[in-house]
Motif scaffolding. Structure first.
Motif, PDB file in Angstrom:
ATOM      1  N   VAL A  76       0.844  -1.196   0.000  1.00 16.07           N
ATOM      2  CA  VAL A  76       0.000   0.000   0.000  1.00 16.07           C
ATOM      3  C   VAL A  76       0.878   1.244   0.000  1.00 16.07           C
ATOM      4  O   VAL A  76       1.854   1.332   0.739  1.00 16.07           O
ATOM      5  N   THR A  77       0.515   2.219  -0.844  1.00 18.01           N
ATOM      6  CA  THR A  77       1.284   3.450  -0.936  1.00 18.01           C
ATOM      7  C   THR A  77       0.367   4.667  -0.774  1.00 18.01           C
ATOM      8  O   THR A  77      -0.701   4.565  -0.151  1.00 18.01           O
ATOM      9  N   GLN A  78       0.762   5.793  -1.343  1.00 13.63           N
ATOM     10  CA  GLN A  78       0.061   7.068  -1.153  1.00 13.63           C
ATOM     11  C   GLN A  78      -1.453   6.965  -1.408  1.00 13.63           C
ATOM     12  O   GLN A  78      -1.889   6.387  -2.381  1.00 13.63           O
ATOM     13  N   TYR A  79      -2.233   7.540  -0.487  1.00 12.15           N
ATOM     14  CA  TYR A  79      -3.698   7.579  -0.548  1.00 12.15           C
ATOM     15  C   TYR A  79      -4.331   6.180  -0.503  1.00 12.15           C
ATOM     16  O   TYR A  79      -5.463   5.989  -0.957  1.00 12.15           O
ATOM     17  N   ARG A 133       9.082   5.010 -10.920  1.00 15.01           N
ATOM     18  CA  ARG A 133       7.682   4.953 -11.358  1.00 15.01           C
ATOM     19  C   ARG A 133       6.794   5.911 -10.570  1.00 15.01           C
ATOM     20  O   ARG A 133       5.715   6.285 -11.032  1.00 15.01           O
ATOM     21  N   GLY A 134       7.226   6.270  -9.353  1.00 18.10           N
ATOM     22  CA  GLY A 134       6.426   7.163  -8.530  1.00 18.10           C
ATOM     23  C   GLY A 134       5.554   6.457  -7.521  1.00 18.10           C
ATOM     24  O   GLY A 134       4.832   7.102  -6.749  1.00 18.10           O
ATOM     25  N   THR A 135       5.603   5.132  -7.489  1.00 15.22           N
ATOM     26  CA  THR A 135       4.824   4.386  -6.497  1.00 15.22           C
ATOM     27  C   THR A 135       5.514   4.398  -5.135  1.00 15.22           C
ATOM     28  O   THR A 135       4.898   4.069  -4.120  1.00 15.22           O
ATOM     29  N   MET A 136       6.810   4.780  -5.140  1.00  7.37           N
ATOM     30  CA  MET A 136       7.554   4.922  -3.890  1.00  7.37           C
ATOM     31  C   MET A 136       8.444   6.161  -3.966  1.00  7.37           C
ATOM     32  O   MET A 136       8.600   6.767  -5.026  1.00  7.37           O
ATOM     33  N   PRO A 163       3.943   8.996  -0.661  1.00  6.20           N
ATOM     34  CA  PRO A 163       4.244   7.660  -1.179  1.00  6.20           C
ATOM     35  C   PRO A 163       5.036   6.854  -0.155  1.00  6.20           C
ATOM     36  O   PRO A 163       5.740   7.408   0.682  1.00  6.20           O
ATOM     37  N   ALA A 164       4.935   5.551  -0.235  1.00  2.00           N
ATOM     38  CA  ALA A 164       5.724   4.670   0.627  1.00  2.00           C
ATOM     39  C   ALA A 164       7.199   4.872   0.322  1.00  2.00           C
ATOM     40  O   ALA A 164       7.573   5.277  -0.783  1.00  2.00           O
TER      41      ALA A 164
END
Length: 231
Positions: A76-79, A133-136, A163-164
């Motif tokens: 699980v990451t941002q929002y 990618r921006g997921t972290m 983000p995580a």
């Protein structure tokens, strides 16, 4: 790194406990933009620089045990968004179906090569892909599996405003987390009730202190912690 308007946040995050953290981040929008710029430039550079190590690790993992090179567990990451993290596989294939989502020190699921990779935390460097990618992001709350984020208190939800992260104060302080859980009869329960609340107190403090100097300081401390762990 975009911060949504308050009304656009997921309902679970729009509570009084999250609001002070949200307001703090709104005052740091320029620093959040710089944080994302750093993430893109640094992750791209490091992916190129470390590509030979990626190749060596991939070959070693494939020769050591059956299964894929990367372990793509859902996190699980941002929002509260879910994503499949990139981590070099250090356990036998389908290990998450054989026990807890938390790893203990003497976990039998860890492979021979995997043990060495974990010693130097090399399984984490593939997360550079997620950062690009921006997921972290480089510095932020470590991404949890959904079943743990479902246990978050209202205040803990504030960590999902960003983000995580690959590293954080909590990940430095709890670098020996697996050993701490070794003696527990119920690893998941011990993690949620004992370890998670302590880690989240550090994570929440990091949300309030987010900024370039703070991030660089934590990156240096992380490198030092990994180096000291091998002395």
């Amino acid at each position: 790194m975009k911060l949504l308007a308050w009304d656009e946040l997921p309902d679970a995050m729009k509570n009084a406990a999250v609001r002070p953290y949200y307001d703090s981040l709104r005052r740091k929008r320029l620093q959040l933009f710089m944080k994302r710029c750093f993430d893109v430039v640094a992750s791209a550079f490091l992916l190129i620089l470390l590509s030979p190590i990626f190749l060596v690790l991939a070959i070693a993992i494939k020769f050591d045990s059956p299964g894929p090179v990367f372990y793509r567990q859902e996190r699980v990451t941002q929002y509260g968004k879910r994503f499949r993290i990139f981590k070099f596989r250090t356990m036998c294939d389908l290990a998450d179906q054989m026990g807890s989502a938390v790893t203990t020190g003497g976990d039998s699921r860890i492979t021979r090569v995997g043990a060495k990779i974990r010693d130097y935390r090399l399984d984490e460097i593939s997360q550079l892909i997620d950062v690009l990618r921006g997921t972290m992001t480089f510095v932020g709350t470590r991404p949890e599996v959904p079943r743990y984020t479902e246990k978050y208190t209202d205040e803990m939800m504030a960590t999902l405003l960003l983000p995580a992260g690959v590293t954080s104060t909590a990940s430095i302080e709890f670098k020996d987390e697996a050993k701490m859980l070794d003696s527990s009869d119920n690893v998941d329960k011990a993690y949620v009730e004992l370890v998670l609340p302590q880690k989240m107190s550090y994570n929440l403090e990091d949300v309030l202190r987010v900024g370039t100097l703070h991030d660089l300081s934590l990156l240096v401390k992380t490198i030092a912690a990994v180096a000291n762990n091998k002395e």
